[in-house]
Write a protein that holds these residues in place. Structure first.
Motif, mmCIF file in Angstrom:
data_model
loop_
_atom_site.group_PDB
_atom_site.id
_atom_site.type_symbol
_atom_site.label_atom_id
_atom_site.label_comp_id
_atom_site.label_asym_id
_atom_site.label_seq_id
_atom_site.Cartn_x
_atom_site.Cartn_y
_atom_site.Cartn_z
ATOM 1 N N PRO A 61 -46.104 72.963 -45.148
ATOM 2 C CA PRO A 61 -47.452 73.054 -44.326
ATOM 3 C C PRO A 61 -48.439 72.550 -45.240
ATOM 4 O O PRO A 61 -48.410 72.269 -46.406
ATOM 5 C CB PRO A 61 -47.715 74.472 -44.280
ATOM 6 C CG PRO A 61 -46.889 75.069 -45.163
ATOM 7 C CD PRO A 61 -45.550 74.301 -45.321
ATOM 8 N N THR A 62 -49.383 71.678 -44.297
ATOM 9 C CA THR A 62 -50.472 70.938 -45.202
ATOM 10 C C THR A 62 -51.416 71.923 -45.772
ATOM 11 O O THR A 62 -51.406 73.023 -45.261
ATOM 12 C CB THR A 62 -51.184 70.076 -44.048
ATOM 13 O OG1 THR A 62 -51.836 71.037 -43.126
ATOM 14 C CG2 THR A 62 -50.451 69.024 -43.575
ATOM 15 N N ALA A 63 -51.694 71.518 -46.806
ATOM 16 C CA ALA A 63 -52.683 72.466 -47.538
ATOM 17 C C ALA A 63 -54.178 72.740 -46.819
ATOM 18 O O ALA A 63 -54.674 71.582 -46.500
ATOM 19 C CB ALA A 63 -52.935 71.999 -49.003
ATOM 20 N N GLN A 64 -54.573 73.773 -46.962
ATOM 21 C CA GLN A 64 -55.820 73.907 -46.452
ATOM 22 C C GLN A 64 -56.781 74.014 -47.107
ATOM 23 O O GLN A 64 -56.920 74.572 -48.469
ATOM 24 C CB GLN A 64 -55.970 75.474 -45.683
ATOM 25 C CG GLN A 64 -54.847 75.489 -44.431
ATOM 26 C CD GLN A 64 -55.005 76.776 -43.866
ATOM 27 O OE1 GLN A 64 -55.619 77.779 -44.272
ATOM 28 N NE2 GLN A 64 -54.215 77.142 -42.786
ATOM 29 N N GLU A 65 -58.175 73.189 -46.826
ATOM 30 C CA GLU A 65 -59.297 73.187 -47.666
ATOM 31 C C GLU A 65 -60.324 74.088 -47.507
ATOM 32 O O GLU A 65 -60.545 74.317 -46.334
ATOM 33 C CB GLU A 65 -59.687 71.616 -47.739
ATOM 34 C CG GLU A 65 -58.476 70.869 -48.119
ATOM 35 C CD GLU A 65 -59.357 69.089 -48.208
ATOM 36 O OE1 GLU A 65 -60.397 69.016 -48.227
ATOM 37 O OE2 GLU A 65 -58.506 68.181 -48.516
#
Length: 66
Positions: A61-65
């Motif tokens: 999953p893409t990292a959440q900022e």
């Protein structure tokens, strides 16, 4: 099995004969090619091919900022 004729530089043929330990350049080249193919098959069996990597590794999953 069909046979083909391949021309090689004499120095290359002699080196292949020495490496393979044969007295015939044709036998030496055949042994080297068979060994090369067998190594490739063993490597594929251990590591799989390029498609296996996508199948085994799940998408991260893409990292959440923030």
């Amino acid at each position: 099995m069909a046979r083909i004729t391949v021309s090689l530089d004499s120095d290359l043929a002699i080196e292949v004969m020495l490496l393979a330990g044969t007295s015939s350049p044709q036998d030496a080249v055949e042994l080297i090619v068979r060994d090369y193919l067998a190594r490739g098959h063993r490597t594929e069996a251990r590591t799989g091919d390029a498609a296996d990597g996508r199948r085994v590794t799940p998408d991260r999953p893409t990292a959440q900022e923030g």
